[in-house]
Design a protein around this motif. Structure first.
Motif, PDB file in Angstrom:
ATOM      1  N   VAL A 854     -16.790  -0.736  -7.527  1.00  0.00           N
ATOM      2  CA  VAL A 854     -15.512  -0.223  -7.037  1.00  0.00           C
ATOM      3  C   VAL A 854     -14.346  -0.995  -7.649  1.00  0.00           C
ATOM      4  N   GLN A 855     -13.193  -0.333  -7.608  1.00  0.00           N
ATOM      5  CA  GLN A 855     -11.916  -0.939  -7.992  1.00  0.00           C
ATOM      6  C   GLN A 855     -10.868  -0.533  -6.979  1.00  0.00           C
ATOM      7  N   GLU A 856      -9.772  -1.261  -6.987  1.00  0.00           N
ATOM      8  CA  GLU A 856      -8.635  -0.808  -6.209  1.00  0.00           C
ATOM      9  C   GLU A 856      -8.088   0.466  -6.844  1.00  0.00           C
ATOM     10  N   LEU A 857      -7.251   1.193  -6.119  1.00  0.00           N
ATOM     11  CA  LEU A 857      -6.771   2.483  -6.622  1.00  0.00           C
ATOM     12  C   LEU A 857      -5.946   2.346  -7.898  1.00  0.00           C
ATOM     13  N   ASP A 858      -5.362   1.156  -8.130  1.00  0.00           N
ATOM     14  CA  ASP A 858      -4.588   0.965  -9.362  1.00  0.00           C
ATOM     15  C   ASP A 858      -5.459   0.541 -10.543  1.00  0.00           C
ATOM     16  N   GLY A 859      -6.785   0.544 -10.332  1.00  0.00           N
ATOM     17  CA  GLY A 859      -7.693   0.201 -11.411  1.00  0.00           C
ATOM     18  C   GLY A 859      -8.004  -1.274 -11.534  1.00  0.00           C
ATOM     19  N   SER A 860      -7.454  -2.090 -10.660  1.00  0.00           N
ATOM     20  CA  SER A 860      -7.692  -3.533 -10.727  1.00  0.00           C
ATOM     21  C   SER A 860      -8.923  -3.913  -9.913  1.00  0.00           C
ATOM     22  N   LYS A 861      -9.426  -5.095 -10.167  1.00  0.00           N
ATOM     23  CA  LYS A 861     -10.575  -5.615  -9.435  1.00  0.00           C
ATOM     24  C   LYS A 861     -10.120  -6.178  -8.088  1.00  0.00           C
ATOM     25  N   VAL A 862     -10.980  -6.073  -7.100  1.00  0.00           N
ATOM     26  CA  VAL A 862     -10.690  -6.709  -5.813  1.00  0.00           C
ATOM     27  C   VAL A 862     -10.614  -8.216  -6.047  1.00  0.00           C
ATOM     28  N   ARG A 863      -9.543  -8.849  -5.558  1.00  0.00           N
ATOM     29  CA  ARG A 863      -9.328 -10.237  -5.947  1.00  0.00           C
ATOM     30  C   ARG A 863      -9.395 -11.232  -4.795  1.00  0.00           C
ATOM     31  N   THR A 864      -8.619 -10.996  -3.745  1.00  0.00           N
ATOM     32  CA  THR A 864      -8.416 -12.047  -2.750  1.00  0.00           C
ATOM     33  C   THR A 864      -9.607 -12.173  -1.798  1.00  0.00           C
ATOM     34  N   PRO A 865      -9.868 -13.391  -1.319  1.00  0.00           N
ATOM     35  CA  PRO A 865     -10.946 -13.577  -0.325  1.00  0.00           C
ATOM     36  C   PRO A 865     -10.706 -12.774   0.944  1.00  0.00           C
ATOM     37  N   GLU A 866      -9.439 -12.605   1.320  1.00  0.00           N
ATOM     38  CA  GLU A 866      -9.138 -11.841   2.534  1.00  0.00           C
ATOM     39  C   GLU A 866      -9.536 -10.380   2.369  1.00  0.00           C
ATOM     40  N   ARG A 867      -9.259  -9.817   1.187  1.00  0.00           N
ATOM     41  CA  ARG A 867      -9.613  -8.427   0.936  1.00  0.00           C
ATOM     42  C   ARG A 867     -11.143  -8.257   0.908  1.00  0.00           C
ATOM     43  N   ILE A 868     -11.830  -9.197   0.295  1.00  0.00           N
ATOM     44  CA  ILE A 868     -13.294  -9.125   0.249  1.00  0.00           C
ATOM     45  C   ILE A 868     -13.867  -9.207   1.657  1.00  0.00           C
ATOM     46  N   ARG A 869     -13.318 -10.106   2.466  1.00  0.00           N
ATOM     47  CA  ARG A 869     -13.788 -10.233   3.843  1.00  0.00           C
ATOM     48  C   ARG A 869     -13.522  -8.945   4.620  1.00  0.00           C
ATOM     49  N   GLN A 870     -12.373  -8.312   4.373  1.00  0.00           N
ATOM     50  CA  GLN A 870     -12.051  -7.052   5.043  1.00  0.00           C
ATOM     51  C   GLN A 870     -13.074  -5.976   4.691  1.00  0.00           C
ATOM     52  N   LEU A 871     -13.407  -5.872   3.397  1.00  0.00           N
ATOM     53  CA  LEU A 871     -14.380  -4.865   2.964  1.00  0.00           C
ATOM     54  C   LEU A 871     -15.735  -5.104   3.623  1.00  0.00           C
ATOM     55  N   LYS A 872     -16.183  -6.334   3.606  1.00  0.00           N
ATOM     56  CA  LYS A 872     -17.499  -6.662   4.154  1.00  0.00           C
ATOM     57  C   LYS A 872     -17.558  -6.357   5.650  1.00  0.00           C
ATOM     58  N   GLU A 873     -16.551  -6.785   6.398  1.00  0.00           N
ATOM     59  CA  GLU A 873     -16.559  -6.574   7.851  1.00  0.00           C
ATOM     60  C   GLU A 873     -16.505  -5.092   8.185  1.00  0.00           C
ATOM     61  N   ARG A 874     -15.657  -4.344   7.461  1.00  0.00           N
ATOM     62  CA  ARG A 874     -15.526  -2.916   7.750  1.00  0.00           C
ATOM     63  C   ARG A 874     -16.831  -2.178   7.439  1.00  0.00           C
ATOM     64  N   LEU A 875     -17.447  -2.474   6.319  1.00  0.00           N
ATOM     65  CA  LEU A 875     -18.680  -1.783   5.950  1.00  0.00           C
ATOM     66  C   LEU A 875     -19.830  -2.173   6.870  1.00  0.00           C
ATOM     67  N   GLU A 876     -19.922  -3.439   7.245  1.00  0.00           N
ATOM     68  CA  GLU A 876     -20.963  -3.851   8.187  1.00  0.00           C
ATOM     69  C   GLU A 876     -20.793  -3.150   9.528  1.00  0.00           C
ATOM     70  N   GLN A 877     -19.538  -3.054   9.986  1.00  0.00           N
ATOM     71  CA  GLN A 877     -19.263  -2.355  11.246  1.00  0.00           C
ATOM     72  C   GLN A 877     -19.652  -0.874  11.126  1.00  0.00           C
ATOM     73  N   THR A 878     -19.336  -0.266   9.990  1.00  0.00           N
ATOM     74  CA  THR A 878     -19.676   1.139   9.764  1.00  0.00           C
ATOM     75  C   THR A 878     -21.180   1.356   9.798  1.00  0.00           C
ATOM     76  N   LEU A 879     -21.928   0.495   9.126  1.00  0.00           N
ATOM     77  CA  LEU A 879     -23.393   0.643   9.093  1.00  0.00           C
ATOM     78  C   LEU A 879     -24.009   0.425  10.463  1.00  0.00           C
ATOM     79  N   ARG A 880     -23.502  -0.566  11.201  1.00  0.00           N
ATOM     80  CA  ARG A 880     -24.033  -0.815  12.549  1.00  0.00           C
ATOM     81  C   ARG A 880     -23.795   0.393  13.448  1.00  0.00           C
TER      82      ARG A 880
END
Length: 894
Positions: A854-880
């Protein structure tokens, strides 16, 4: 006043009640904890009482002729019935034995009695024969012969039964004893390996599978032929069985008999297969608890495999020892055999040792390894007598490895063709445990999931057999195997790679510690000890990179190659990976996996050695372009076609060009050439071979490309299509070329053209914004049905890898395979404002690993630790939430 005769319906119900009472009594005994062997005997006794009562009822219709019926024939219990052991729903094996010259009344009696049995709910396995026919058939058919071994008079002319037993013993067994034993072994040993039966089938048949009750019967058959006795105690008293073997056989007999009765009572039918559902039920009912290392069901099944493997090994060893070499074989041995090492005698089919020399070869670990090295070098098995002597001697020796022992063991590992059978024999005799004590831990060790087909020890032995088979393999794996200089080190790594399983810590980490210890124990050079530890520690990594990562990413390949370190280690890891996956079970190794693994090996090899196994990627892509040019030159000739193909394919990724067939690329280009700015082309196809449909979607419509992955998954899910894989590609100028492989659960075979058009039209409507995914779900309330019951309790998991790729973030989602899963994840990624550039879907029975680049909508790579943590928590919550609740909306009737 005359009593009213009961109606036929009433009589049938009464008789069925008699059988039900026998089974109910068995259930009461079982629940009271009565030993299984006693229950089996009680069932047989109860069934016989019912049979005798049915015989009397049948004879009532014969009036004065009933005595003639009894004189003209006999009913003989055979097979399990004759043995006196029945499970609640076993077939009742009967032989209706008649006097061939005068049996008219008996012949009239038999069908009436058989019909009464069937009406009563008794499942008969029966035959009607005279003595001579029984003898003739049993000489030709081992199945008939082994059933007659258990002959026992039940009713009628007992003299006729005794005549059969005497004639059978004299004419079928005694006059042809050697052939009779060979016939019994051949009837039982179908599917056995060269070293014996496989007792590690993960859904075993407790009666028929190797290590099941049938192996006890084999011992009875062979013992009856050789010694005229059948029971375990008599064999022990005559010195034919050791006290320890007799005890193990009795323990296995009781365990398997009670287990078989349990299966019958649980299902209320003849059920001898120990399915995974039954394993879970029995585990709960028997109170197995979880440990830090093993789940409860794994502890129960390890107990099962302990008994079954003991039984299988004893049965095979007993049968081998009772075989007698024919005069022709002995003559051949004398003419073609020769002495070796002073005390070995090498014949065309085995290596044997005179009885007087057996104490000498069993005196030490070195002497036994010396004999096994000769076996490996000659590529001949040791005789049953030698193997038995070694097995008896092993427990008396200390597990101390001398320099000479280490040298001999490594010599054995250098042998290729004979290594598999040699190590399996060393495993069966227990000799391998003296060299590698950690082997004891994996004996009968089970991993309870739908991916593994064998216990860890059986998987390990199969992996050895697989890896040595690459010597003659005409594939990239075979070429890599033949190029390895120190094959003995690879063979040792294969044997050690799973010894770390069954511990609380990750088995790769534990395995590395074992490899370091064993390498030192075998006195290997330090660099080889380190190489061995690396192979064991990273034996899962190459497959992980090949099948779950974009192997066209130069940084990924460079980092992996750097970690491996040398071309020779890379070759070993490549071959170890292939052997490991292949040996997991049928169907786990596929052409797709082989191709990707070979591609990764190729890319890494050029970094580590400057040479490719095949050729450079640029050359490969040039070959692909030439193939595409050849195809289009015949189907769509035009001026400047080569330049046009170059410009079009220049916008595609290396991944697309190296994983898509030239024929498919050519077809895609023909569509792209005619594609208008707003068009959405959907190309469906059907594969009869796999029972799957493919939907290929090609568009450059800007409206369609926004969130297209989420929308396409939504269409397929709403239309009740099970998504097996998704291949997502976007060119540099924004053309989407996506492919979805699906199973259409609404159709058992090829869907009609109207179904394909319906799905295609829905794709267009959703991608053009005419219909939303949400409205589509409302309109299609009946979704799919759950395709399989989830038996694994592995937790859902999300991993985010932000290091392997310089341009994209890699998200791995581990979950259970349920309808709607891929759509749910795709929607979550869309709502997180991520653009999915590549998706790789991998399903292992009920376990799914979905990987998203995946990339951000502007084509850049996900960068910040906060954004990575947000993705992980949201996806884990979705799967649960999906696992616990929301998946139900995708099931029928939910």
């Amino acid at each position: 006043m005359t009593a009213t005769k009961p109606s036929p319906v009433h009589e049938i119900a009464r008789r069925k009640a008699l059988i039900a009472a026998v089974r109910e009594r068995a259930r009461t005994m079982f629940e009271a904890g009565t030993p299984g062997i006693q229950i089996a005997a009680a069932i047989c006794s109860g069934i016989e009482d019912v049979l005798l009562s049915l015989i009397e009822e049948t004879l009532e219709s014969f009036g004065d002729r009933r005595d003639f019926v009894a004189k003209q024939g006999a009913i003989v219990a055979i097979g399990g019935t004759g043995r006196g052991e029945l499970a609640p729903y076993s077939d009742i094996d009967l032989l209706f034995l008649h006097n061939a010259t005068n049996a008219a009344d008996f012949d009239e009696f038999v069908p009436r009695f058989v019909q009464m049995c069937w009406d009563s709910g008794i499942q008969l396995g029966h035959a009607v024969r005279d003595v001579n026919t029984c003898i003739a058939l049993s000489r030709r058919d081992p199945q008939i012969a082994t059933a007659l071994i258990e002959s026992r008079h039940l009713w009628g002319n007992e003299k006729l039964t005794q005549t059969l037993i005497h004639q059978f013993r004299s004419r079928v067994v005694n006059r042809r004893k050697r052939k009779f034993i060979e016939d019994c072994l051949r009837a039982r040993s179908e599917g056995w390996s060269a070293e014996g039966p496989l007792a590690q089938e993960l859904e075993p048949d407790v009666k028929a599978s190797a290590g099941g009750l049938r192996d006890l019967h084999l011992i009875r058959w062979v013992a009856y032929a050789r010694y005229g006795i059948k029971d375990i105690d008599s064999l022990r008293l005559q010195g034919v069985l050791s006290k320890s073997d007799a005890t193990r056989l009795k323990d296995a007999w009781e365990f398997l008999t009670r287990l078989r009765i349990d299966l019958h009572l649980s299902t209320n039918r003849e059920q001898d297969r120990l399915t995974r559902d039954e394993q879970l039920r029995i585990t709960r009912e028997r109170g197995f608890t979880e440990t830090a290392e093993q789940r409860p069901v794994e502890r129960f099944m390890q107990e099962y495999f302990h008994h079954s493997s003991e039984l299988a090994t004893i049965a095979q060893r007993f049968a081998s020892l009772q075989r007698r070499r024919s005069l022709a074989q002995k003559a051949r041995d004398m003419l073609m055999g020769h002495r070796a090492e002073g005390y070995l005698y090498v014949t065309p089919d085995q290596i044997t040792v005179a009885d007087r020399h057996l104490p000498r070869i069993c005196a030490s670990l070195e002497s036994m390894l010396h004999v096994y090295r000769s076996s490996a070098l000659y590529d001949l098995p040791l005789s049953p007598q030698v193997r038995e002597a070694i097995k008896q001697a092993v427990p008396k020796l200390e597990p101390v490895v001398s320099k000479e022992s280490a040298r001999l063991f490594m010599d054995i590992l250098r042998c290729v063709r004979s290594l598999g059978p040699t190590l399996r024999s060393m495993f069966n005799t227990g000799l391998i445990d003296l060299v590698i004590p950690d082997v004891a831990h994996i004996r009968n060790l089970l991993q309870f999931n739908q991916y593994h087909h064998f216990t860890v020890d059986e998987h390990t032995l199969r992996a050895i057999e697989t890896v040595t088979g690459y010597e003659t393999d005409d594939t990239p794996i075979g070429a890599a195997y033949r190029a390895i200089r120190h094959k003995e080190l690879l063979h040792l790594a294969v044997f050690l790679h799973d010894l770390g399983k069954g511990f609380e810590t990750d088995h790769c980490i534990v395995g590395e510690e074992i490899a370091l210890r064993i390498g030192t124990r075998l006195m290997l050079p330090e660099y080889q000890v380190e190489q061995l530890a690396l192979l064991v520690r990273r034996h899962l990594e190459m497959a992980d990179v090949a099948w779950r990562r974009d192997i066209t990413d130069p940084a990924l390949v460079l980092n992996f190659s750097r970690d491996i370190g040398s071309p020779d280690t890379l070759r070993m890891l490549y071959v170890l990976t292939a052997a490991d996956v292949t040996s997991v079970g049928p169907g786990t190794w596929t052409h797709w996996k082989a191709g990707l693994l070979a591609e990764l090996f190729d890319r890494c090899l050029v970094i580590l050695s400057g040479k490719r196994y095949s050729f450079h990627e640029a050359e490969r892509i040039r070959t692909v372009k030439q193939d595409v040019l050849s195809i289009l030159s015949h189907t769509a000739p035009r001026e400047h076609l080569p330049q046009w193909i170059d410009s079009q394919l220049g916008g595609f990724s290396s991944y697309y060009l190296t994983t898509t067939s030239p024929k498919q690329i050519a077809a895609d280009l023909q569509i792209i050439e005619k594609l208008s700015p707003t068009a959405i082309e959907v190309v469906p196809s059907w594969s009869a071979e796999t029972g799957t449909s493919e939907y290929r979607i090609i568009t450059r419509n800007p409206l369609a490309t926004t969130g297209c992955f989420y929308k396409m998954c939504g269409v397929l899910t709403a239309k009740r299509l099970a998504i097996l894989s998704a291949d997502i590609n976007t060119t540099a100028d924004g053309v989407v070329v996506d492919s979805y492989l699906v199973i259409d659960t609404d159709y058992g075979s090829e869907p009609p053209p109207s179904r394909f058009e319906e799905i295609a039209e829905t794709f267009r409507d959703v991608l053009q914004g005419k219909v939303t995914v949400e409205s589509l779900f409302i309109r299609n309330r009946r979704f799919g049905s759950e395709r399989m019951q989830t038996v694994s309790d592995l937790p859902t998991r999300v991993q985010i890898d932000n290091e392997s790729s310089d341009t994209r973030t890699i998200i791995d989602c581990f979950a259970h395979d349920r309808p709607g899963l891929l759509f749910t994840i795709a929607r979550a990624l869309f709502e997180l404002n991520l653009s999915t550039d590549l998706a790789k879907i991998s399903t292992h029975f009920d376990q799914v690993v979905d990987i998203f680049y995946v990339q951000e909508l502007d084509g850049s790579k996900v960068r910040t630790p906060e954004r990575i943590r947000q993705l992980k928590e949201r996806l884990e919550q979705t799967l649960r939430h999906f696992e616990q609740h929301s998946h139900k909306q995708f099931l029928n009737g939910k």
